[in-house]
Design an enzyme around this catalytic site. Structure first.
Site, mmCIF file in Angstrom:
data_model
loop_
_atom_site.group_PDB
_atom_site.id
_atom_site.type_symbol
_atom_site.label_atom_id
_atom_site.label_comp_id
_atom_site.label_asym_id
_atom_site.label_seq_id
_atom_site.Cartn_x
_atom_site.Cartn_y
_atom_site.Cartn_z
ATOM 1 N N GLU A 128 4.526 -3.770 12.430
ATOM 2 C CA GLU A 128 3.519 -2.760 12.076
ATOM 3 C C GLU A 128 2.396 -3.505 11.377
ATOM 4 O OE1 GLU A 128 3.649 0.281 12.974
ATOM 5 O OE2 GLU A 128 5.712 1.004 12.998
ATOM 6 N N CYS B 73 -3.228 1.165 6.730
ATOM 7 C CA CYS B 73 -3.361 0.494 8.029
ATOM 8 C C CYS B 73 -4.024 1.411 9.041
ATOM 9 C CB CYS B 73 -1.986 0.071 8.529
ATOM 10 S SG CYS B 73 -0.842 1.462 8.568
ATOM 11 N N ASN C 223 0.814 -1.230 0.000
ATOM 12 C CA ASN C 223 0.000 0.000 0.000
ATOM 13 C C ASN C 223 0.845 1.276 0.000
ATOM 14 O OD1 ASN C 223 0.754 -0.596 2.638
ATOM 15 N ND2 ASN C 223 -1.046 0.365 3.522
ATOM 16 N N GLU D 214 8.217 3.396 14.600
ATOM 17 C CA GLU D 214 9.015 3.919 13.497
ATOM 18 C C GLU D 214 8.798 5.424 13.436
ATOM 19 O OE1 GLU D 214 7.507 0.905 10.417
ATOM 20 O OE2 GLU D 214 9.675 1.016 10.084
HETATM 21 P P1 NAD Z 1 0.795 -9.388 4.011
HETATM 22 O O1 NAD Z 1 0.989 -9.729 5.439
HETATM 23 O O2 NAD Z 1 0.080 -10.333 3.145
HETATM 24 O O3 NAD Z 1 2.202 -9.134 3.297
HETATM 25 C C1 NAD Z 1 3.126 -8.184 3.793
HETATM 26 C C2 NAD Z 1 4.519 -8.587 3.329
HETATM 27 O O4 NAD Z 1 4.873 -9.809 3.979
HETATM 28 C C3 NAD Z 1 4.649 -8.854 1.826
HETATM 29 O O5 NAD Z 1 5.905 -8.374 1.373
HETATM 30 C C4 NAD Z 1 4.636 -10.378 1.755
HETATM 31 O O6 NAD Z 1 5.289 -10.888 0.627
HETATM 32 C C5 NAD Z 1 5.388 -10.728 3.018
HETATM 33 N N1 NAD Z 1 5.171 -12.078 3.543
HETATM 34 C C6 NAD Z 1 4.087 -12.873 3.376
HETATM 35 N N2 NAD Z 1 4.274 -14.050 4.026
HETATM 36 C C7 NAD Z 1 5.498 -13.989 4.619
HETATM 37 C C8 NAD Z 1 6.251 -14.876 5.438
HETATM 38 N N3 NAD Z 1 5.777 -16.077 5.790
HETATM 39 N N4 NAD Z 1 7.455 -14.476 5.866
HETATM 40 C C9 NAD Z 1 7.945 -13.260 5.544
HETATM 41 N N5 NAD Z 1 7.292 -12.381 4.758
HETATM 42 C C10 NAD Z 1 6.066 -12.737 4.309
HETATM 43 O O7 NAD Z 1 0.106 -7.957 4.021
HETATM 44 P P2 NAD Z 1 -0.379 -7.109 2.763
HETATM 45 O O8 NAD Z 1 -1.680 -7.652 2.304
HETATM 46 O O9 NAD Z 1 0.718 -6.944 1.780
HETATM 47 O O10 NAD Z 1 -0.580 -5.672 3.458
HETATM 48 C C11 NAD Z 1 -1.757 -5.310 4.042
HETATM 49 C C12 NAD Z 1 -1.648 -5.386 5.546
HETATM 50 O O11 NAD Z 1 -0.542 -4.591 5.991
HETATM 51 C C13 NAD Z 1 -2.847 -4.829 6.247
HETATM 52 O O12 NAD Z 1 -3.198 -5.661 7.307
HETATM 53 C C14 NAD Z 1 -2.366 -3.469 6.750
HETATM 54 O O13 NAD Z 1 -3.060 -2.980 7.860
HETATM 55 C C15 NAD Z 1 -0.953 -3.766 7.068
HETATM 56 N N6 NAD Z 1 -0.156 -2.522 7.100
HETATM 57 C C16 NAD Z 1 0.254 -2.037 8.302
HETATM 58 C C17 NAD Z 1 0.960 -0.847 8.366
HETATM 59 C C18 NAD Z 1 1.419 -0.261 9.684
HETATM 60 O O14 NAD Z 1 2.270 0.629 9.678
HETATM 61 N N7 NAD Z 1 0.905 -0.716 10.819
HETATM 62 C C19 NAD Z 1 1.262 -0.158 7.190
HETATM 63 C C20 NAD Z 1 0.832 -0.688 5.978
HETATM 64 C C21 NAD Z 1 0.113 -1.887 5.946
#
Ligand code: NAD
Length: 494
Positions: free
Chosen positions: A264, A298, A166, A475
């Site tokens: 995060e 998020c 995102n 962060e």
């Molecule tokens: P996701 O958890 O599916 O993926 C995030 C990242 O993790 C991707 O790069 C993915 O390839 C990687 N990943 C997936 N499985 C993994 C594993 N087993 N080991 C290591 N890496 C792995 O999330 P998404 O759909 O890409 O993002 C959306 C989510 O992110 C939402 O829940 C959103 O709230 C959260 N988010 C949080 C923040 C924050 O600052 N708190 C900011 C942005 C997004």
């Protein structure tokens, strides 16, 4: 090339020249060792934008070896030199902002204006942490007697950065800028739907003077490349931004090596408006709290909690504004861009379809759309669900799309209970002109950050992070450096 030239090229050819392909390791692009590749899409057209390397454990191993060598060099680079190089990075990001913003918009689906804001914010992050690189001092406590002691702050070592789709550039930069300021090296795994700006940025870092091997990027899936990275004992800190379920997997993978973690994770953040708030200010604040970046934030304000006396006026203004939002391809700079992938669009739609089946009142939206110009792409209409019960899944689960729930309250206790009524605790907005009410609510609402009378008030100088299932660690701000340094105490008898 200017943004206008790049947009013209994309519109006439359907692609952009020179999209980086391969992992960025040791200062250069390398194809995956097994030759595997994947497609990345332009969500605004639902068509392939370009191919990129699909990393395996062997590619991650190669990147970590480079990061070991990079760490040996960067750790011993004088802090004043690190400071100068990070300032050069910020300047180069600004010089190349057009290319970075166009690629970011195309790969993620966000509007060009949003992408430009993200790139400008990323330059600012480098500038901010450049200024900290030469100020990571220790202290010298007075132990009395015959002992002299001091502390020093040392870089933790190789850091891993797992990034979501995102905010592909700014989420990455809020991790690597402080890591580099502290003297750490990094291996980055961008999301599988948004690989390109991380690769462009890694190349830019080297051109600005960051030694080869200090920042490496392995593209590919989370299950393969991401998992191999976070379980490797050479990694001393993992900064993970993503969903709760993946965050839990990352915690498990990091546990055997006792690796440091910043998590995060998701959010379901409330915007609470008290009865004395101005209805038009609340409606406008709530509109952009949820529909910025098509709700894929998020910290989006996805739950509007209104004093009963405001409900009808705020809702009617909000619905009118939501229906007037212009959706379209990000490069056309509409009000709202695309949903990042077909898979994510189906998830958002499934949440709303289930809400419809439960009999919820969908006041506006509730369906997918296409770009009005091309008839293509993955879009979802701005959606508002009114008077949703506090135990309804639409209120309790993160939807991560342009979907707002509305609830009403009469007393502050009820507002606080509703605000704290999910497993998440990331952001909260409070609208009232009464300082006492605002501060009472701010103390009682559980969130990493609270914004009063402007949902997006804040800046990179302030720490950012969540509580409970929204994660831990901070962060941005000076707190953002803590994950990347450890304190050593040295005492000697004199
Ligand atoms: P996701 O958890 O599916 O993926 C995030 C990242 O993790 C991707 O790069 C993915 O390839 C990687 N990943 C997936 N499985 C993994 C594993 N087993 N080991 C290591 N890496 C792995 O999330 P998404 O759909 O890409 O993002 C959306 C989510 O992110 C939402 O829940 C959103 O709230 C959260 N988010 C949080 C923040 C924050 O600052 N708190 C900011 C942005 C997004």
């Amino acid at each position: 090339m200017t943004a206008a030239d790049l947009i013209h090229t994309y519109r006439t050819t359907g692609t952009l020249p020179h999209l980086p392909q391969g992992h960025f390791i040791d200062g250069a692009l390398h194809p995956a060792l097994d030759g595997a590749e994947m497609d990345s899409f332009d969500p605004g057209r639902a068509q392939v934008l370009g191919r990129f390397a699909a990393g395996s454990a062997a590619d991650v191993d190669r990147a970590l070896s480079a990061a070991e060598r990079g760490f040996a060099v960067w750790r011993d680079t004088p802090p004043a030199t690190r400071c100068r190089i990070l300032i050069a990075v910020a300047m180069l990001i600004r010089a190349e902002a057009d290319l970075l913003a166009v690629v970011e918009s195309l790969d993620s689906g966000k509007t060009l204006a949003e992408a430009q804001g993200d790139i400008a914010g990323s330059a600012r992050l480098f500038e901010y942490y450049a200024g900290a690189a030469d100020k990571l001092d220790g202290r010298s406590p007075d132990l009395g007697g015959a002992t002299v002691a001091f502390t020093s702050r040392e870089p933790v070592g190789i850091t891993a950065h797992i990034v979501p789709w995102n905010y592909p550039t700014s989420t990455l930069v809020r991790g690597i800028a402080p890591a580099l300021a502290a003297g750490c090296s990094a291996v980055v795994k961008p999301a599988e739907t948004t690989p390109f700006t991380a690769l462009l940025l890694a190349d830019l870092l080297v051109r600005a003077g960051v030694p080869a091997g200090v920042v490496n990027v392995v593209t590919g899936t989370g299950a393969e490349a991401g998992a191999a990275l976070v379980r490797d004992p050479r990694v001393r800190h993992v900064t993970f931004t993503g969903s709760v379920d993946t965050g839990i997997d990352v915690m498990r993978a990091a546990a055997p090596n006792v690796t440091g973690l910043t998590l995060e994770l998701g959010g379901k953040s409330p915007l609470v408006a008290f009865g004395d708030a101005k209805a038009d200010q609340v409606a406008e604040g709530a509109l952009w709290a949820i529909f910025s970046n098509s709700g894929q934030i998020c910290s989006a304000g996805s739950r509007l909690i209104l004093h009963r006396s405001l409900h009808d006026e705020v809702l009617s203004r909000l619905v009118e504004r939501a229906r007037g939002l212009r959706l379209g391809h990000g490069l056309g700079n509409p009000d709202m861009g695309a949903i990042n992938s077909a898979l994510h669009l189906s998830r958002v739609a499934a949440h709303v379809d289930a809400a419809r089946d439960r009999g919820l009142d969908i006041v506006t939206g509730g369906h997918a759309l296409q770009d009005p110009e091309s008839g293509l792409g993955w879009f979802y209409a701005p959606t508002i669900l009114d008077r949703v019960a506090s135990d309804d899944p639409a209120v309790r689960q993160e939807i991560f799309g342009p979907v707002l729930t509305v609830q009403v309250f009469d007393e502050i206790d009820e507002a606080v209970a509703l605000a704290n009524g999910t497993d998440f605790a990331l952001n909260a907005g409070i609208y009232t002109p009464d300082i006492s009410t605002a501060l009472q609510a701010a103390r009682r609402i559980d969130a990493g950050q609270i914004a009063i009378n402007d949902y997006w008030a804040g800046g990179i100088e302030l720490p950012f992070g969540g509580n409970r299932k929204s994660g831990f660690g901070r962060e941005k701000g000076l707190e953002g450096l803590e994950a990347y340094t450890r304190t050593k105490s040295i005492a000697f008898a004199v």
